[in-house]
Motif scaffolding. Structure first.
Motif, short mmCIF file in Angstrom:
data_model
loop_
_atom_site.label_atom_id
_atom_site.label_comp_id
_atom_site.label_asym_id
_atom_site.label_seq_id
_atom_site.Cartn_x
_atom_site.Cartn_y
_atom_site.Cartn_z
N CYS A 168 29.58 24.16 64.17
CA CYS A 168 28.17 23.77 64.21
C CYS A 168 27.34 24.55 65.23
O CYS A 168 26.15 24.33 65.31
CB CYS A 168 28.04 22.28 64.45
SG CYS A 168 28.88 21.68 65.91
N VAL A 169 27.91 25.46 65.98
CA VAL A 169 27.12 26.21 66.94
C VAL A 169 26.08 27.09 66.26
O VAL A 169 25.10 27.48 66.87
CB VAL A 169 28.00 27.06 67.89
CG1 VAL A 169 28.85 26.17 68.77
CG2 VAL A 169 28.84 28.05 67.13
N GLU A 170 26.26 27.40 64.98
CA GLU A 170 25.32 28.22 64.24
C GLU A 170 24.38 27.39 63.37
O GLU A 170 23.69 27.91 62.53
CB GLU A 170 26.09 29.21 63.35
CG GLU A 170 26.96 30.17 64.14
CD GLU A 170 26.19 31.08 65.06
OE1 GLU A 170 25.05 31.45 64.71
OE2 GLU A 170 26.70 31.38 66.14
N GLN A 204 37.10 28.00 76.98
CA GLN A 204 38.23 28.01 76.07
C GLN A 204 38.89 26.64 76.10
O GLN A 204 39.28 26.15 77.16
CB GLN A 204 39.25 29.08 76.52
CG GLN A 204 40.50 29.12 75.68
CD GLN A 204 40.27 29.59 74.26
OE1 GLN A 204 39.49 30.50 74.03
NE2 GLN A 204 40.93 28.97 73.31
N LEU A 205 39.01 26.01 74.93
CA LEU A 205 39.74 24.75 74.80
C LEU A 205 41.14 25.10 74.29
O LEU A 205 41.31 25.51 73.15
CB LEU A 205 39.03 23.80 73.83
CG LEU A 205 37.68 23.29 74.31
CD1 LEU A 205 37.03 22.43 73.23
CD2 LEU A 205 37.83 22.49 75.59
N VAL A 206 42.10 24.96 75.17
CA VAL A 206 43.48 25.35 74.86
C VAL A 206 44.02 24.52 73.70
O VAL A 206 44.60 25.06 72.76
CB VAL A 206 44.37 25.20 76.11
CG1 VAL A 206 45.83 25.48 75.79
CG2 VAL A 206 43.88 26.11 77.22
N THR A 246 36.96 28.60 71.42
CA THR A 246 36.00 28.81 72.49
C THR A 246 34.72 28.12 72.05
O THR A 246 34.26 28.32 70.92
CB THR A 246 35.75 30.31 72.72
OG1 THR A 246 36.99 30.92 73.09
CG2 THR A 246 34.73 30.54 73.82
N VAL A 247 34.15 27.28 72.92
CA VAL A 247 32.96 26.52 72.55
C VAL A 247 31.88 26.67 73.62
O VAL A 247 32.18 26.84 74.80
CB VAL A 247 33.29 25.01 72.35
CG1 VAL A 247 34.25 24.81 71.20
CG2 VAL A 247 33.83 24.39 73.62
#
Length: 96
Positions: A5-7, A38-40, A45-46
Motif C-alpha cells: 500500500c505504499v504506492e 527493514q522488518l526481519v 522494507t517499509v
C-alpha cells in the motif's frame, strides 16, 4: 498485503499505529522525516514516519515512529511484524 500500500493513491482511507524507539536510539537526525526500516520477520522494507519532538504523537503518546497503511488488514499484518521484530530484538539483547 504487507508493504504493497505504499504506492496507494492519496485519496484512500489510511490506517496506522505508533511505536516507541529503544531508549538508547538517537533519532535527532531524522526527526520529522520518513525513513525506511527493514522488518526481519516479514522480509520487507517499509516506510515509517519519525515523529518530531513537538508532534502530538511524541508529546501526548510517546511515539517515536508512525506507520501508515491502506487497510485494516495490512495494518494488523504490519503491527504483527513490528511486534515480532521487537520481540526478536529483545531475545537477541538488541533493544536494551
Amino acid at each position: 498485503m504487507l508493504g504493497v500500500c505504499v504506492e496507494s493513491p492519496r485519496s484512500i482511507e489510511r490506517f496506522g499505529f505508533g511505536a516507541k524507539a529503544a531508549p538508547n536510539v538517537d533519532l535527532s537526525r531524522v526527526e520529522g522525516t520518513m525513513i525506511e526500516i527493514q522488518l526481519v520477520s516479514a522480509e520487507k522494507t517499509v516506510p515509517v514516519g519519525v515523529t518530531g519532538p513537538d508532534s502530538p504523537a511524541r508529546k501526548q503518546q510517546g511515539f517515536h515512529f508512525y506507520f501508515m497503511t491502506c487497510s485494516e488488514d495490512c495494518c494488523r499484518q504490519l503491527q504483527a511484524a513490528v511486534s515480532e521484530d521487537i520481540l526478536l530484538g529483545h531475545a537477541l539483547g538488541l533493544n536494551e
